[in-house]
Design an enzyme around this catalytic site. Structure first.
Site, PDB file in Angstrom:
ATOM      1  N   TYR A  30       0.823  -1.201   0.000  1.00 29.20           N
ATOM      2  CA  TYR A  30       0.000   0.000   0.000  1.00 29.20           C
ATOM      3  C   TYR A  30       0.864   1.260   0.000  1.00 29.20           C
ATOM      4  O   TYR A  30       2.090   1.183   0.164  1.00 29.20           O
ATOM      5  CB  TYR A  30      -0.963   0.004   1.203  1.00 29.20           C
ATOM      6  N   ARG A  49       8.184   4.302  -4.739  1.00 32.70           N
ATOM      7  CA  ARG A  49       8.260   3.375  -3.604  1.00 32.70           C
ATOM      8  C   ARG A  49       7.254   2.237  -3.776  1.00 32.70           C
ATOM      9  O   ARG A  49       7.545   1.084  -3.454  1.00 32.70           O
ATOM     10  CB  ARG A  49       8.027   4.116  -2.284  1.00 32.70           C
ATOM     11  N   ARG A  98      -7.432 -21.523  -0.904  1.00 34.99           N
ATOM     12  CA  ARG A  98      -6.462 -20.911   0.016  1.00 34.99           C
ATOM     13  C   ARG A  98      -5.186 -21.741   0.059  1.00 34.99           C
ATOM     14  O   ARG A  98      -5.189 -22.882   0.522  1.00 34.99           O
ATOM     15  CB  ARG A  98      -7.056 -20.803   1.424  1.00 34.99           C
ATOM     16  N   HIS A 100      -0.654 -21.076   0.419  1.00 42.88           N
ATOM     17  CA  HIS A 100       0.331 -20.020   0.669  1.00 42.88           C
ATOM     18  C   HIS A 100       1.034 -19.587  -0.609  1.00 42.88           C
ATOM     19  O   HIS A 100       1.239 -18.410  -0.840  1.00 42.88           O
ATOM     20  CB  HIS A 100       1.362 -20.487   1.704  1.00 42.88           C
ATOM     21  N   LYS A 144       6.335  -1.782   1.965  1.00 38.95           N
ATOM     22  CA  LYS A 144       5.138  -1.213   2.611  1.00 38.95           C
ATOM     23  C   LYS A 144       4.007  -2.227   2.451  1.00 38.95           C
ATOM     24  O   LYS A 144       3.147  -2.117   1.573  1.00 38.95           O
ATOM     25  CB  LYS A 144       4.807   0.159   1.996  1.00 38.95           C
ATOM     26  N   GLU A 176      12.916   2.675  13.886  1.00 37.87           N
ATOM     27  CA  GLU A 176      11.949   3.706  13.481  1.00 37.87           C
ATOM     28  C   GLU A 176      10.767   3.650  14.443  1.00 37.87           C
ATOM     29  O   GLU A 176      10.806   2.940  15.438  1.00 37.87           O
ATOM     30  CB  GLU A 176      11.506   3.495  12.034  1.00 37.87           C
ATOM     31  N   LEU A 200      11.172   1.495   6.922  1.00 39.60           N
ATOM     32  CA  LEU A 200      10.521   1.970   5.705  1.00 39.60           C
ATOM     33  C   LEU A 200      11.214   3.271   5.307  1.00 39.60           C
ATOM     34  O   LEU A 200      11.410   4.158   6.152  1.00 39.60           O
ATOM     35  CB  LEU A 200       9.029   2.234   5.955  1.00 39.60           C
TER      36      LEU A 200
HETATM   37  N1  PLP Z   1       7.861   3.949   8.941  1.00 35.54           N
HETATM   38  C1  PLP Z   1       6.729   3.251   9.052  1.00 35.54           C
HETATM   39  C2  PLP Z   1       6.751   1.925   9.715  1.00 35.54           C
HETATM   40  C3  PLP Z   1       5.525   3.783   8.556  1.00 35.54           C
HETATM   41  O1  PLP Z   1       4.386   3.083   8.657  1.00 35.54           O
HETATM   42  C4  PLP Z   1       5.532   5.071   7.970  1.00 35.54           C
HETATM   43  C5  PLP Z   1       4.311   5.677   7.442  1.00 35.54           C
HETATM   44  O2  PLP Z   1       3.223   5.214   7.625  1.00 35.54           O
HETATM   45  C6  PLP Z   1       6.739   5.763   7.891  1.00 35.54           C
HETATM   46  C7  PLP Z   1       7.894   5.177   8.379  1.00 35.54           C
HETATM   47  C8  PLP Z   1       6.802   7.139   7.273  1.00 35.54           C
HETATM   48  O3  PLP Z   1       6.721   7.043   5.864  1.00 35.54           O
HETATM   49  P1  PLP Z   1       6.189   8.280   5.009  1.00 35.54           P
HETATM   50  O4  PLP Z   1       6.981   9.459   5.417  1.00 35.54           O
HETATM   51  O5  PLP Z   1       6.470   7.874   3.598  1.00 35.54           O
HETATM   52  O6  PLP Z   1       4.738   8.430   5.304  1.00 35.54           O
END
Ligand code: PLP
Length: 277
Positions: A30, A49, A98, A100, A144, A176, A200
């Site tokens: 997403y 991304r 279903r 995997h 993501k 993070e 991310l």
């Molecule tokens: N890290 C994680 C785990 C996130 O879920 C998000 C955003 O939802 C971010 C970092 C920040 O990413 P962005 O600045 O692209 O929204």
């Protein structure tokens, strides 16, 4: 109005099969993309991304860049909200059984737009609280992915403790936040975890680094520990929907005596200019 598999329809008319692999396995990716004053913010960065996430899980991007932009713009223009948050999801598609492993399927594509209210400088200047927790997520946090069980549990913990975010550490190094990137400032140097499989690569993260440079701050993309946070001058989190938030209390202990720092103010102002460019 939402977008589902080629159609713009009412949200309550949008439905997918129980055999969708997004439903069965969280098998999808997403994006969350802000739009300010009816203009999508950093669309190329978000769509690049998205492409990386899709490549990582072996789904062919169903649309060209222009087709994505057209869909996003149509939703933005349909809404009466000045600022919006676009949510875009692609799952591997609907299977017959279903299992995997997967065969080539037609992806399920869903996009919606919701009003986005950014906090004012005054609201942000009060500072926010966070808690820390061990990072129990998998080792491909650069994707993501819609499978967000760990993040769901962190969000619930944040709600229980009435804090803004959960800041995660792996091997005593801050990775993070559960839904954001994390930064500390110490002696006019800004530190944040380097990009790679453990975080991310936030679109806002890049803009924070750009904004900090514009504020004459040196950047160091290297990891730091929980202890480093408590002796830092400033602690911030960033994301597309929350922008840049100053955190003044972690695990009930004050950072910088609980005061929002001056550099945050400079970075905040610069970021507002980027938004309105
Ligand atoms: N890290 C994680 C785990 C996130 O879920 C998000 C955003 O939802 C971010 C970092 C920040 O990413 P962005 O600045 O692209 O929204």
């Amino acid at each position: 109005m939402v977008y589902l598999n080629g159609d713009f329809i009412a949200k309550d008319k949008a439905s997918i099969s129980v055999m969708d692999r997004g439903f069965l396995f969280g098998d999808g990716v997403y994006e969350v993309i802000p739009a300010y004053n009816g203009k999508i913010f950093r669309p190329t960065e978000h769509l690049d991304r998205l492409q990386k996430s899709l490549d990582s899980i072996q789904i062919t991007n169903p649309y060209s860049h222009n087709k994505w932009i057209n869909i996003l713009n149509k939703l933005v223009n349909h809404s009466s909200s000045t600022n919006q948050s676009l949510y875009l999801q692609i799952t591997r598609g609907t299977d017959t059984k279903r299992k995997h492993n997967f065969d080539a399927l037609t992806p399920t594509i869903y996009v919606e737009s919701n009003p986005l209210t950014s906090k004012t400088k005054q609201e942000l200047s009060k500072g926010f609280s966070a808690i820390s927790a061990q990072d129990i997520r998998w080792s491909r946090c650069d994707i993501k992915a819609t499978s967000l069980l760990a993040n769901v549990l962190y969000a619930q913990d944040a709600k229980k403790h009435n804090v803004e975010e959960v800041i995660l550490y792996r091997d005593n190094q801050i990775t993070e936040g559960a839904t954001s990137n994390v930064f500390i400032l110490k002696n006019n140097i800004l530190y944040t975890h380097p990009t790679g499989a453990n975080i991310l690569s936030g679109i806002t993260r890049d803009l924070v680094l750009e904004s900090a440079s514009a504020c004459s701050i040196q950047i160091q993309e290297s990891s730091f520990s929980l202890d480093n946070i408590f002796t830092s001058d400033e602690l911030w989190i960033s994301s597309s929907t929350r922008e840049i938030m100053p955190i003044t209390k972690l695990d009930n202990k004050p950072i910088n005596q609980g005061k929002v720092g001056a550099i945050w103010g400079c970075v905040f102002e610069y970021y507002q200019r980027l938004k309105n460019d």
